[in-house]
Design an enzyme around this catalytic site. Structure first.
Site, mmCIF file in Angstrom:
data_model
loop_
_atom_site.group_PDB
_atom_site.id
_atom_site.type_symbol
_atom_site.label_atom_id
_atom_site.label_comp_id
_atom_site.label_asym_id
_atom_site.label_seq_id
_atom_site.Cartn_x
_atom_site.Cartn_y
_atom_site.Cartn_z
ATOM 1 N N CYS A 168 -48.548 34.957 39.754
ATOM 2 C CA CYS A 168 -47.824 36.200 39.940
ATOM 3 C C CYS A 168 -47.706 36.510 41.417
ATOM 4 O O CYS A 168 -48.389 35.927 42.247
ATOM 5 C CB CYS A 168 -48.548 37.348 39.228
ATOM 6 N N ARG B 268 -42.668 33.296 41.938
ATOM 7 C CA ARG B 268 -44.035 33.192 41.432
ATOM 8 C C ARG B 268 -44.189 33.814 40.050
ATOM 9 O O ARG B 268 -45.248 33.669 39.412
ATOM 10 C CB ARG B 268 -45.012 33.867 42.398
ATOM 11 N N TRP C 31 -45.968 36.685 35.844
ATOM 12 C CA TRP C 31 -45.821 35.554 34.932
ATOM 13 C C TRP C 31 -46.917 35.720 33.890
ATOM 14 O O TRP C 31 -48.095 35.678 34.200
ATOM 15 C CB TRP C 31 -45.973 34.234 35.686
ATOM 16 N N ASN D 42 -53.471 38.995 40.194
ATOM 17 C CA ASN D 42 -53.053 37.630 39.903
ATOM 18 C C ASN D 42 -54.306 36.844 39.570
ATOM 19 O O ASN D 42 -55.296 36.906 40.301
ATOM 20 C CB ASN D 42 -52.335 37.018 41.112
ATOM 21 N N GLY D 43 -54.280 36.093 38.474
ATOM 22 C CA GLY D 43 -55.436 35.309 38.061
ATOM 23 C C GLY D 43 -55.802 35.611 36.623
ATOM 24 O O GLY D 43 -55.038 36.238 35.876
ATOM 25 N N GLU E 230 -40.696 11.559 37.365
ATOM 26 C CA GLU E 230 -40.284 12.728 38.131
ATOM 27 C C GLU E 230 -38.856 13.130 37.793
ATOM 28 O O GLU E 230 -38.545 14.321 37.674
ATOM 29 C CB GLU E 230 -40.427 12.458 39.628
ATOM 30 N N LYS F 16 -37.850 16.815 36.290
ATOM 31 C CA LYS F 16 -36.907 17.686 36.989
ATOM 32 C C LYS F 16 -35.799 18.127 36.043
ATOM 33 O O LYS F 16 -35.388 19.287 36.050
ATOM 34 C CB LYS F 16 -36.319 16.942 38.191
ATOM 35 N N GLU G 94 -37.269 20.651 33.241
ATOM 36 C CA GLU G 94 -37.791 21.946 33.654
ATOM 37 C C GLU G 94 -36.700 22.915 34.094
ATOM 38 O O GLU G 94 -36.902 24.125 34.032
ATOM 39 C CB GLU G 94 -38.856 21.782 34.748
ATOM 40 N N HIS H 159 -41.141 -0.717 22.204
ATOM 41 C CA HIS H 159 -42.344 -0.681 21.375
ATOM 42 C C HIS H 159 -42.415 0.623 20.586
ATOM 43 O O HIS H 159 -43.458 1.270 20.510
ATOM 44 C CB HIS H 159 -43.594 -0.871 22.241
ATOM 45 N N LYS I 12 -43.889 29.063 40.403
ATOM 46 C CA LYS I 12 -43.999 28.086 41.481
ATOM 47 C C LYS I 12 -45.426 27.623 41.715
ATOM 48 O O LYS I 12 -45.709 26.444 41.761
ATOM 49 C CB LYS I 12 -43.427 28.693 42.772
#
Length: 607
Positions: free
Chosen positions: A2, A27, A74, A100-101, A480, A484, A487, A503, A602
């Site tokens: 956050c 954030r 968030w 935040n946390g 990657e 990308k 997301e 397989h 982020k």
């Protein structure tokens, strides 16, 4: 996860809080709110949704206060809604808190406070802090905050104001980032530098378990025992424009255009007289000969950079390397010792899982080397050695330029270790070095030809599922590229080693399925061509990314995006940019919020 902003000074606080939160919206953007000391009481305005909703509501109010805190959320505890939004008020409305946390013992504290007559209206862990501070408040706010945080278990960055303290507020941190901005007749707190960069360039970087008393003309820092701590200001030398869009439609696009420069910034200063010099890192031949294993530990995009780092370190320096997801590392009791090295990768330097993995490695005696982008971050401060990636501020949630610079740093480490151990001859050393120097120009050419990628994306943005396959370094690159895409465009995507698809997963390939194939490794080109033929035989459409020299790829792929001819070992740093652009245009064409994809933030500062 956050964003926090706080201000005390001579100016009206509401516009400063809103402006700071705009810089921190990457954030968290489930909800937002502010608390302002206004007309001798705390006035809280908060709501679900993007910051624009809050800004519109604040604009209708007559807030004259000069002290306040703000938050963009968030969600972790409780769904995103108006009630669960921050700031949270105490029972009497005397205390307001942003956080935040995650407070791990909040249920125990909640039960205690309920027994004392405190009623809870939200589903958050943060509301516990507001009530707890009020419970301990006896006329001195900082004492109440210190008494409260000594009871908290978990992580926190806090901003606390009190209606009885109109000229001061308190901040504190543990395992979640928080900085103090030092101004003239005004002072600030923020989760990240961009929030306050237009007001001041002098900051304190808070350490764990430090508590700050802020007034407009003074800042005092204390430990959790109440003893004052002397801090040295850190001067921020970023260009303010680096945290702005500068005319680009999205931060993500702007940051891709910055890749050539930041790669040069990361590589060039570390090459002196044709040899690599890793800043002040003093790793000797004796040190390397004593290392029997390297652990690369990271999350998400940084983890994918670590996989390429593994390939290059093992290939060049001949040291065994294991790549670990940070969130799993300390829970599997890793076989790490004094003869191990841990390379820790994090853009923010505050990723909580990665920070805890670093501490686990240090506890077991390993030497730690961190690759981070943010100077003074927790991971950089707690590592034995640090190699900074000079990517500058990265605002888009989806990492682009930070990834390229992480790769660049890993290549420098691999080459340096190989040269010191005598595992690489002069010709190979110069070949790879020459390839690294050509990467920025190669990316510039990819960006100049971006319309080709945009056109291909316009033909496939309605795809339901996309597969990425590659071999060797290109397999790591595929992971990657797949991340990308999913997301920011929300298209299901998976990455597989080129030989692994058959397989089992090839059963999912049907007519029209898009398969993306990075093909930069000369020694594996023929095998990848065979893999392309396998998926095309099942009806797949194939997009290949390769060097211009590989003409035979055009004979089997439906679409080929080329990068300039560049050495195979260095090529993945350049070849990721076309995949970033592909993901970007797919998301734009679908109407997605590119810079702020749903459910993501982020800097992940919770476990």
């Amino acid at each position: 996860m956050c964003g926090i902003v706080g201000y005390v000074g001579d100016k009206q606080v509401a516009p400063i809080l809103i402006n700071g939160l705009k810089k921190l919206e990457y954030r968290g953007y489930d909800s937002a709110g502010i608390a302002v000391f206004n007309n001798n009481e705390l006035e809280v305005i908060k709501c679900k949704g993007r910051l624009a909703v809050l800004e519109a509501r604040v604009g209708k109010e007559n807030l004259k206060g000069r002290l306040g805190i703000g938050h963009t959320r968030w969600a972790t505890h409780g769904e995103p809604n108006d009630v669960n939004s921050h700031p949270h008020l105490s029972k009497s409305g005397k205390i307001a808190v942003v956080h935040n946390g995650i407070i791990e013992n909040y249920m125990k504290l909640k039960e205690f406070l309920q027994s004392k007559g405190y009623n809870f209206i939200s589903d958050t862990d943060t509301e516990v802090i507001a009530h707890l501070v009020e419970y301990h408040y006896k006329g001195c706010l900082i004492d109440a905050v210190i008494d409260s945080i000594n009871e908290l278990e978990g992580s926190y960055a806090l901003g606390v104001i009190c209606s009885e303290c109109p000229d001061e507020f308190i901040a504190a941190r543990k395992d979640s980032p928080l900085i103090v901005g030092l101004g003239k007749n005004e002072n600030f707190i923020a989760s990240d530098i961009p929030a306050i960069l237009e007001y001041t360039r002098e900051i304190y970087i808070l350490e764990d378990k430090e508590v700050v008393l802020l007034k407009k003309d003074s800042v005092k820092v204390f430990n959790i025992h109440g003893a004052e701590v002397k801090k040295k200001p850190f001067h921020v030398n970023w260009d303010v424009a680096a945290a702005e869009k500068s005319g680009y439609e999205h931060f993500m696009l702007k940051e891709m255009y910055e890749e050539p420069k930041v790669i040069k910034d990361t590589i060039n200063p570390r090459i002196k007289d044709g040899m690599i010099a890793l800043d002040d890192i003093k790793i000797t031949v004796e040190d390397l000969n004593n290392i029997d294993k390297i652990y690369i530990v990271a999350c998400g995009t940084a983890y994918h950079a670590g996989v390429i780092g593994k390939y290059m370190i093992e290939k060049l320096a001949r040291i065994p390397v294991e790549v670990d997801v940070a969130s799993e590392f300390r829970y599997r009791n890793p076989l790490i010792s004094e003869r191990s090295m841990a390379i820790i990768i994090s853009q923010s330097g505050e990723t909580l899982d990665t920070l805890f993995a670093l501490r686990e490695a240090r506890k077991k005696g390993a030497r730690t080397l961190s690759i981070v982008n943010v100077v003074g971050s927790s991971i950089s401060r707690e590592s034995d050695d640090v190699l900074y990636t000079w990517a500058g501020p990265e605002i888009a949630v989806a990492s682009t330029k930070a990834y390229n610079t992480q790769l660049s740093a890993l290549y420098l480490i691999a080459l340096d270790f190989a040269q010191k151990k005598g595992c690489i001859d002069k010709a190979d050393y110069e070949r790879i070095m020459d390839g690294l120097k050509k990467v920025p120009e190669a990316i510039e050419q990819v960006l100049a030809d971006k319309e080709i990628i945009q056109k291909f994306a316009s033909q496939h943005y309605n795809a339901k599922s996309i597969f990425f396959i590659g071999r060797g370094l290109d397999y790591a690159l595929s992971m990657e590229g797949s991340l990308k895409l999913k997301e920011i465009s929300y298209i299901h995507s998976e990455a597989y080693a080129g030989g692994e698809l058959k397989h089992g997963t090839i059963a999912l390939i049907e007519k029209g399925t898009l398969v993306v194939c990075p093909m930069t490794q000369d020694s594996l080109l023929e095998k990848m061509i065979s893999n392309i033929k396998e998926v095309k035989a099942r009806g797949a459409t194939v997009l290949a990314i390769t060097q211009k020299k590989n003409k035979e790829v055009k004979k089997v792929a439906d679409m080929v995006i080329t990068i300039p001819d560049i050495d195979s070992d260095a090529a993945p740093i350049a070849a990721v940019t076309p995949m970033q652009l592909f993901a970007y245009y797919m998301a734009v064409l679908k109407g997605c919020d590119v810079d702020k994809p749903r459910n993501l933030a982020k800097s992940v500062t919770v476990e």
